[in-house]
Write an enzyme that holds these catalytic residues in place. Structure first.
Site, mmCIF file in Angstrom:
data_model
loop_
_atom_site.group_PDB
_atom_site.id
_atom_site.type_symbol
_atom_site.label_atom_id
_atom_site.label_comp_id
_atom_site.label_asym_id
_atom_site.label_seq_id
_atom_site.Cartn_x
_atom_site.Cartn_y
_atom_site.Cartn_z
ATOM 1 N N SER A 1 105.996 67.108 29.728
ATOM 2 C CA SER A 1 105.469 68.516 29.878
ATOM 3 C C SER A 1 106.754 69.440 29.647
ATOM 4 O O SER A 1 107.825 68.942 30.321
ATOM 5 C CB SER A 1 104.798 68.874 31.130
ATOM 6 O OG SER A 1 104.620 70.276 31.445
ATOM 7 N N TYR B 1 104.414 68.095 40.094
ATOM 8 C CA TYR B 1 103.874 67.850 38.722
ATOM 9 C C TYR B 1 105.159 68.018 37.860
ATOM 10 O O TYR B 1 105.537 66.802 37.053
ATOM 11 C CB TYR B 1 102.874 68.892 38.173
ATOM 12 C CG TYR B 1 102.751 69.066 36.769
ATOM 13 C CD1 TYR B 1 101.937 67.747 36.314
ATOM 14 C CD2 TYR B 1 103.211 69.959 35.984
ATOM 15 C CE1 TYR B 1 101.547 67.912 34.964
ATOM 16 C CE2 TYR B 1 102.845 69.880 34.435
ATOM 17 C CZ TYR B 1 101.960 68.792 33.845
ATOM 18 O OH TYR B 1 101.585 68.724 32.690
HETATM 19 P P1 NAP Z 1 92.735 67.784 30.627
HETATM 20 O O1 NAP Z 1 91.901 68.421 29.770
HETATM 21 O O2 NAP Z 1 92.444 67.897 31.929
HETATM 22 O O3 NAP Z 1 92.739 66.197 30.341
HETATM 23 C C1 NAP Z 1 93.105 65.358 31.125
HETATM 24 C C2 NAP Z 1 92.666 63.727 30.788
HETATM 25 O O4 NAP Z 1 93.465 62.820 31.427
HETATM 26 C C3 NAP Z 1 91.136 63.661 30.845
HETATM 27 O O5 NAP Z 1 90.939 62.619 29.882
HETATM 28 C C4 NAP Z 1 91.259 62.739 32.040
HETATM 29 O O6 NAP Z 1 89.938 61.850 32.303
HETATM 30 C C5 NAP Z 1 92.406 62.208 32.023
HETATM 31 N N1 NAP Z 1 92.777 61.567 33.404
HETATM 32 C C6 NAP Z 1 93.011 62.237 34.370
HETATM 33 N N2 NAP Z 1 93.340 61.484 35.636
HETATM 34 C C7 NAP Z 1 93.184 60.101 35.137
HETATM 35 C C8 NAP Z 1 93.456 59.025 35.751
HETATM 36 N N3 NAP Z 1 93.621 58.764 37.008
HETATM 37 N N4 NAP Z 1 92.874 57.805 34.860
HETATM 38 C C9 NAP Z 1 92.654 57.838 33.514
HETATM 39 N N5 NAP Z 1 92.480 59.112 33.116
HETATM 40 C C10 NAP Z 1 92.705 60.375 33.856
HETATM 41 O O7 NAP Z 1 94.153 68.029 30.542
HETATM 42 P P2 NAP Z 1 95.026 68.162 29.168
HETATM 43 O O8 NAP Z 1 95.756 69.576 29.095
HETATM 44 O O9 NAP Z 1 94.177 67.547 27.653
HETATM 45 O O10 NAP Z 1 96.265 67.362 29.630
HETATM 46 C C11 NAP Z 1 96.791 66.049 28.902
HETATM 47 C C12 NAP Z 1 98.186 65.681 29.011
HETATM 48 O O11 NAP Z 1 99.024 66.934 28.733
HETATM 49 C C13 NAP Z 1 98.395 65.594 30.605
HETATM 50 O O12 NAP Z 1 99.375 64.389 30.767
HETATM 51 C C14 NAP Z 1 99.144 66.894 31.147
HETATM 52 O O13 NAP Z 1 99.875 66.521 32.158
HETATM 53 C C15 NAP Z 1 99.907 67.115 29.516
HETATM 54 N N6 NAP Z 1 100.172 68.539 29.484
HETATM 55 C C16 NAP Z 1 99.252 69.494 29.529
HETATM 56 C C17 NAP Z 1 99.661 70.849 29.292
HETATM 57 C C18 NAP Z 1 98.570 71.991 29.227
HETATM 58 O O14 NAP Z 1 98.790 73.109 29.285
HETATM 59 N N7 NAP Z 1 97.143 71.689 28.953
HETATM 60 C C19 NAP Z 1 100.866 71.190 29.254
HETATM 61 C C20 NAP Z 1 101.918 70.327 29.393
HETATM 62 C C21 NAP Z 1 101.509 68.843 29.423
HETATM 63 P P3 NAP Z 1 88.684 62.261 32.800
HETATM 64 O O15 NAP Z 1 88.079 63.390 31.859
HETATM 65 O O16 NAP Z 1 87.715 61.182 32.247
HETATM 66 O O17 NAP Z 1 88.729 62.711 34.211
#
Ligand code: NAP
Length: 254
Positions: A149, A163
Site C-alpha cells: 500500500s 495498517y
Molecule cells: P476488499 O474489497 O475489502 O477485499 C479484501 C479481500 O481480502 C477480500 O477478498 C477478503 O475476503 C480478503 N480477506 C480479508 N481478510 C482475509 C483473511 N484473513 N483471509 C483470507 N482472505 C481475507 O479490499 P481491497 O481494497 O480489494 O484490498 C485488497 C488488498 O489491497 C489488501 O491487501 C489491501 O490492503 C490492499 N490495498 C487496498 C487499497 C484500497 O484503497 N482499496 C489501497 C492500498 C492497498 P472475504 O471477502 O471473503 O472476507
C-alpha cells in the site's frame, strides 16, 4: 517446450472474490490464465467470481482460506494443485485495514489480527507458492506480486499505524524475496495502491471517507480496482521480465 508449458498458466489470487483481487482474477482470466482464488467470509461473491471467470472462457476454483492460518493456506494451495496440476503465479492480495486505533489504545488482539492477516498470511502464501514454483525444487519458476500500500510510504490515515506498518513489512518482504527467489526462477514485485474505491474503506467511513480523501490525491479522484489489476497483469507477464524487487506505486500521485 515440454507438455506443461503448452498449457495455460495458473494464477493463485488470495482474496479473489471481491475488490482488487476479483479485478485481478478477471483480468488474468481474460488473458487466458486459469485461476485459483481464496475467499474467507463472502462465499456468494466467490461463486459469482467463478461464474464471471467461466463466462470469459477460462477455468476457476474458489477455495476457502483464512490466510492468517497456515493450515488453511496449505490446504488451499493443495486444492489448487489437485485441480490444475501446476502453479505459475501468486498475487498476495488478501488484507484488512483493521479498525482505527490511537497508538495508546493498540493492544495485542488488534495487532494480532492485522499482522496475522496482512503479514503472516503473505509469508504463508509465498512459502506454498515457492514450494511449487521453485526451479530448485523441480518447478518451472514463476512470478509473485505482493499487494502492499502507498500507506507503507506515507504512513496512512491517522490512527492506522498498524495498517501502514503491516504494509511496510510487505515492502521489506518483497525486497528480501527478490534476492532469495531469483536463483529459483521466481520474479517478485510489490504494488502500492493508493486510495482505491473498494469495500475495504467501510472500516473507516466507506464512500464518505473515499469522497473526503479524493481531493488529497493529485489526480483528484480515487482509483479503481481495474486500474490496479491492469498493472498487476503487466507484472505477471513476460513483458515485465526485467522488473524484479520493485515497489510500484498506483496512487494517482499521492
Ligand atoms: P476488499 O474489497 O475489502 O477485499 C479484501 C479481500 O481480502 C477480500 O477478498 C477478503 O475476503 C480478503 N480477506 C480479508 N481478510 C482475509 C483473511 N484473513 N483471509 C483470507 N482472505 C481475507 O479490499 P481491497 O481494497 O480489494 O484490498 C485488497 C488488498 O489491497 C489488501 O491487501 C489491501 O490492503 C490492499 N490495498 C487496498 C487499497 C484500497 O484503497 N482499496 C489501497 C492500498 C492497498 P472475504 O471477502 O471473503 O472476507
Amino acid at each position: 517446450m515440454n507438455a506443461k508449458s503448452k498449457e495455460f498458466p495458473v494464477l493463485m489470487v488470495t482474496g479473489g472474490n471481491r475488490g482488487i483481487g476479483r479485478a485481478v482474477a478477471l483480468a488474468a482470466a481474460a488473458a487466458r490464465y486459469r485461476i485459483a482464488f481464496t475467499y474467507r467470509s463472502d462465499q456468494q461473491a466467490a461463486e459469482k467470481t467463478v461464474a464471471a471467470i467461466e463466462s470469459l472462457g477460462s477455468e476457476a476454483i474458489a477455495v476457502y482460506a483464512d490466510v492468517a492460518r497456515q493450515d488453511d493456506v496449505r490446504a488451499a494451495f493443495a486444492s489448487a494443485k489437485e485441480r490444475f496440476g501446476r502453479l505459475d503465479a501468486l498475487v498476495n492480495n488478501a488484507g484488512i485495514i483493521g479498525e482505527p486505533r490511537s497508538i495508546i489504545d493498540v493492544d495485542e488482539q488488534h495487532l494480532d489480527l492485522v499482522f496475522r492477516t496482512n503479514v503472516f498470511g503473505a509469508f504463508y502464501c509465498v512459502a506454498e507458492a515457492v514450494r511449487q514454483m521453485s526451479k530448485q525444487a523441480g518447478g518451472e519458476g514463476g512470478v509473485i506480486v505482493n499487494v502492499s500500500s502507498a500507506a507503507a510510504r506515507h504512513g496512512g490515515m491517522p490512527q492506522e499505524a498498524h495498517y501502514a506498518s503491516s504494509k511496510g513489512a510487505i515492502d521489506s518482504l518483497t525486497l528480501s524475496l527478490a534476492k532469495e527467489l531469483a536463483p529459483m526462477g521466481i520474479r517478485v514485485n510489490a504494488i502500492r495502491p493508493g486510495l482505491i474505491d473498494t469495500a475495504i474503506h467501510s472500516i473507516h467511513g466507506g464512500d464518505e471517507a473515499i469522497r473526503r480523501m479524493a481531493p488529497t490525491v493529485p489526480l483528484g479522484r480515487a482509483g479503481t480496482a481495474q486500474e490496479v489489476a491492469d498493472t498487476v497483469l503487466f507484472l505477471l507477464q513476460d513483458k515485465s521480465s526485467y522488473i524484479h524487487g520493485a515497489l510500484i506505486d498506483i496512487s494517482g500521485g499521492r
